[in-house]
Design a protein around this motif. Structure first.
Motif, short mmCIF file in Angstrom:
data_model
loop_
_atom_site.label_atom_id
_atom_site.label_comp_id
_atom_site.label_asym_id
_atom_site.label_seq_id
_atom_site.Cartn_x
_atom_site.Cartn_y
_atom_site.Cartn_z
N ALA B 44 0.84 -1.21 0.00
CA ALA B 44 0.00 0.00 0.00
C ALA B 44 0.88 1.25 0.00
O ALA B 44 0.60 2.22 -0.70
CB ALA B 44 -0.93 0.01 1.22
N GLU B 47 2.72 1.65 -3.47
CA GLU B 47 1.71 2.05 -4.46
C GLU B 47 1.33 3.52 -4.27
O GLU B 47 1.34 4.31 -5.22
CB GLU B 47 0.44 1.21 -4.28
CG GLU B 47 0.52 -0.19 -4.82
CD GLU B 47 0.06 -0.26 -6.26
OE1 GLU B 47 -1.05 0.22 -6.55
OE2 GLU B 47 0.82 -0.80 -7.09
N ALA B 48 0.99 3.87 -3.03
CA ALA B 48 0.51 5.23 -2.76
C ALA B 48 1.60 6.26 -3.04
O ALA B 48 1.35 7.29 -3.66
CB ALA B 48 0.02 5.34 -1.31
N VAL B 49 2.81 5.97 -2.57
CA VAL B 49 3.91 6.92 -2.75
C VAL B 49 4.18 7.17 -4.24
O VAL B 49 4.48 8.29 -4.64
CB VAL B 49 5.17 6.40 -2.02
CG1 VAL B 49 6.40 7.10 -2.52
CG2 VAL B 49 5.02 6.62 -0.52
N GLU B 50 4.06 6.12 -5.04
CA GLU B 50 4.33 6.30 -6.47
C GLU B 50 3.15 6.89 -7.23
O GLU B 50 3.34 7.67 -8.15
CB GLU B 50 4.71 4.96 -7.13
CG GLU B 50 5.94 4.26 -6.54
CD GLU B 50 7.15 5.19 -6.40
OE1 GLU B 50 7.27 6.14 -7.18
OE2 GLU B 50 7.95 4.97 -5.47
N ARG B 51 1.94 6.51 -6.85
CA ARG B 51 0.80 6.83 -7.72
C ARG B 51 -0.14 7.92 -7.23
O ARG B 51 -0.96 8.41 -8.00
CB ARG B 51 0.01 5.55 -8.01
CG ARG B 51 0.79 4.60 -8.94
CD ARG B 51 0.06 3.29 -9.15
NE ARG B 51 -1.35 3.47 -9.40
CZ ARG B 51 -2.26 2.52 -9.25
NH1 ARG B 51 -1.90 1.32 -8.83
NH2 ARG B 51 -3.54 2.76 -9.50
N VAL B 52 -0.07 8.29 -5.95
CA VAL B 52 -0.97 9.34 -5.47
C VAL B 52 -0.36 10.71 -5.77
O VAL B 52 0.72 11.04 -5.30
CB VAL B 52 -1.26 9.21 -3.96
CG1 VAL B 52 -2.06 10.40 -3.47
CG2 VAL B 52 -2.04 7.92 -3.69
N GLY B 53 -1.03 11.46 -6.58
CA GLY B 53 -0.59 12.81 -6.90
C GLY B 53 -1.61 13.81 -6.40
O GLY B 53 -2.22 13.59 -5.35
N HIS B 54 -1.80 14.88 -7.13
CA HIS B 54 -2.76 15.89 -6.70
C HIS B 54 -3.83 16.09 -7.76
O HIS B 54 -3.55 16.08 -8.95
CB HIS B 54 -2.05 17.21 -6.44
CG HIS B 54 -1.08 17.11 -5.31
ND1 HIS B 54 -1.49 17.14 -3.99
CD2 HIS B 54 0.27 16.94 -5.27
CE1 HIS B 54 -0.44 17.02 -3.20
NE2 HIS B 54 0.64 16.89 -3.95
N PHE B 61 -5.03 15.26 -2.46
CA PHE B 61 -4.42 14.02 -2.95
C PHE B 61 -5.40 13.29 -3.84
O PHE B 61 -6.60 13.20 -3.54
CB PHE B 61 -4.05 13.10 -1.78
CG PHE B 61 -2.88 13.59 -1.01
CD1 PHE B 61 -1.70 13.94 -1.66
CD2 PHE B 61 -2.94 13.71 0.36
CE1 PHE B 61 -0.60 14.40 -0.95
CE2 PHE B 61 -1.84 14.17 1.09
CZ PHE B 61 -0.68 14.51 0.43
N GLU B 63 -5.35 9.89 -6.97
CA GLU B 63 -4.60 9.02 -7.88
C GLU B 63 -5.07 9.22 -9.32
O GLU B 63 -4.47 8.71 -10.25
CB GLU B 63 -4.72 7.57 -7.45
CG GLU B 63 -6.16 7.08 -7.43
CD GLU B 63 -6.35 5.90 -6.50
OE1 GLU B 63 -6.61 6.13 -5.30
OE2 GLU B 63 -6.26 4.77 -6.95
#
Lengths: 197, 197
Positions: B44, B47-54, B61, B63
Motif C-alpha cells: 500500500a 503504491e501510494a507513494v508512487e501513484r498518489v498525486g494531486h 491528494f 490518484e
C-alpha cells in the motif's frame, strides 16, 4: 474499490496502538512530506517480512541461520538468559552489560492456550543445556503468573542438567512487562539476580 | 551494515510521533504477529507513494487527474471551501454535512519562508473563481497568525471576483470549560457574542 489513500490508511492500522486517526496522520505525513521515507519503509518492511526468520540457536529474529549474537566469539557461552520475546531480549541487551547468550522462548507456558514446553522450544533448550557449556541459566521471563510458572519449569529443567538457575531480582514491578520497564530498574534487577532455591 | 531488523526499526521512525521505542514495538509486532499485514502495508505504501498525486481541480491528494469529490455530480459547485491541508479537508468532510467542493492550499501564506500566493495555488483558485460558478468561498484556514493572514488574502481575492467570502466561527469549543479556554479564544468569543433567540 477504495482509493490508494484509503487502502494506505487501512494498512497502517495493522501497527500496534494505531487507530483510524493516527493512521490518517501517518498516511498524510508520508504523502505530504516523506515520500522517500515511505519508499524506504515499504522496502524495509517487505524485505524484513520475507527474510527475517529465527536463529536456530536462540530462536531470536535473525536473517541468517545463526544470529550475530550466537555467532559472536566475544560472548560468554557459560551464561544463557531465557526471555519470552525478542523485545525483552533487546531491552536486556540495551539496559545491562550482559555479555552472555540468550534463549528466546517466543512465548510462555500457557496450557489453557495449548502452549506447552515444545511450543516454547524447551526441547531445544534441554539439548542446549545437555551440551554442557552453559553453567548458569538466567531466567528473565515476565513477572506475571504465566511467566512465573514458566520460570519454575525452566529452573527445574536447568537443575536436571546440572545448570544453576537464577532469576532477575525483585524490583521489577509485579504485573509489569519487561519491555516497558525503565532502564535503571531493569539494569538493577538484572545485576542482583539470585539463585533459585 | 545493519541488520534488516535494525533497518526496519529505523525506517519506522519516519512516521510522525514514532521514536526509537515505538519503532521497535512496531517492528517486533509486525514480525511476530502481523507478517501478512506487514506485506499489505509495504505494498500500500509503495503504491501510494508512487501513484498518489494531486487533483488538478482542488489540489487534494488523488490518484486520478480529477479526484472523486471534484468529479461528483452530487456535490454543490456553488460552494467552495478552502483548507490548508488534505487532513483539514478530511476533518471537515467527516465532521460536517458539507456537500460543496474543496480547494486544498497545501500550505499557508508565509512570505518569510518564500511561500507566496503562487505556492499555495492561488493563481488556480483565481481562475476557478473567475469561471463564475462559485458563489461562496468558505475560508477554513487554521486560526494561527499565518492562517489568519491567508484568510484575509483569500477574502480579498473572493471579493475581487464577486464571490462571498465566509469564515468558520471562532469561539469556545463545545463541551469545553471556560476556565480552561485560552485567553485569545475567550476574548474573541466574548467580543463576537450573539443575541440569544
Amino acid at each position: 474499490m477504495s482509493s490508494l489513500l484509503e487502502q494506505l490508511i487501512e494498512a497502517f492500522r495493522v501497527l500496534p496502538g494505531v487507530g483510524q486517526k493516527t493512521a490518517q496522520r501517518m498516511a498524510y505525513h508520508v504523502l505530504e512530506r516523506e515520500r522517500d521515507g515511505g519508499r524506504r519503509l515499504a522496502s524495509a518492511l517487505s524485505e524484513a517480512v520475507e527474510r527475517v526468520g529465527h536463529c536456530t540457536r536462540c530462536r531470536d529474529f535473525s536473517e541468517t541461520e545463526v544470529c550475530a549474537t550466537c555467532a559472536s566469539a566475544a560472548r560468554d557461552a557459560h551464561q544463557l538468559c531465557a526471555v519470552e520475546s525478542p523485545a525483552d531480549r533487546l531491552a536486556i541487551e540495551q539496559a545491562t552489560g550482559y555479555r552472555g547468550l540468550y534463549f528466546v522462548l517466543q512465548g510462555r507456558l500457557s496450557p489453557l492456550d495449548g502452549i506447552g514446553p515444545r511450543e516454547i522450544g524447551l526441547d531445544r533448550l534441554a539439548e542446549r543445556l545437555q551440551e554442557g557449556e552453559v553453567q548458569e541459566l538466567i531466567i528473565a521471563t515476565n513477572p506475571t503468573v504465566e511467566g512465573e510458572a514458566t520460570a519454575h519449569y525452566l529452573a527445574q529443567l536447568a537443575r536436571q542438567h546440572g545448570v544453576k538457575p537464577s532469576r532477575l531480582a525483585h524490583g521489577v514491578p509485579l504485573g509489569g512487562e519487561l519491555e516497558y520497564v525503565d532502564r535503571g530498574t531493569l539494569s538493577h534487577a538484572f545485576g542482583s539476580r539470585s539463585e533459585m532455591a
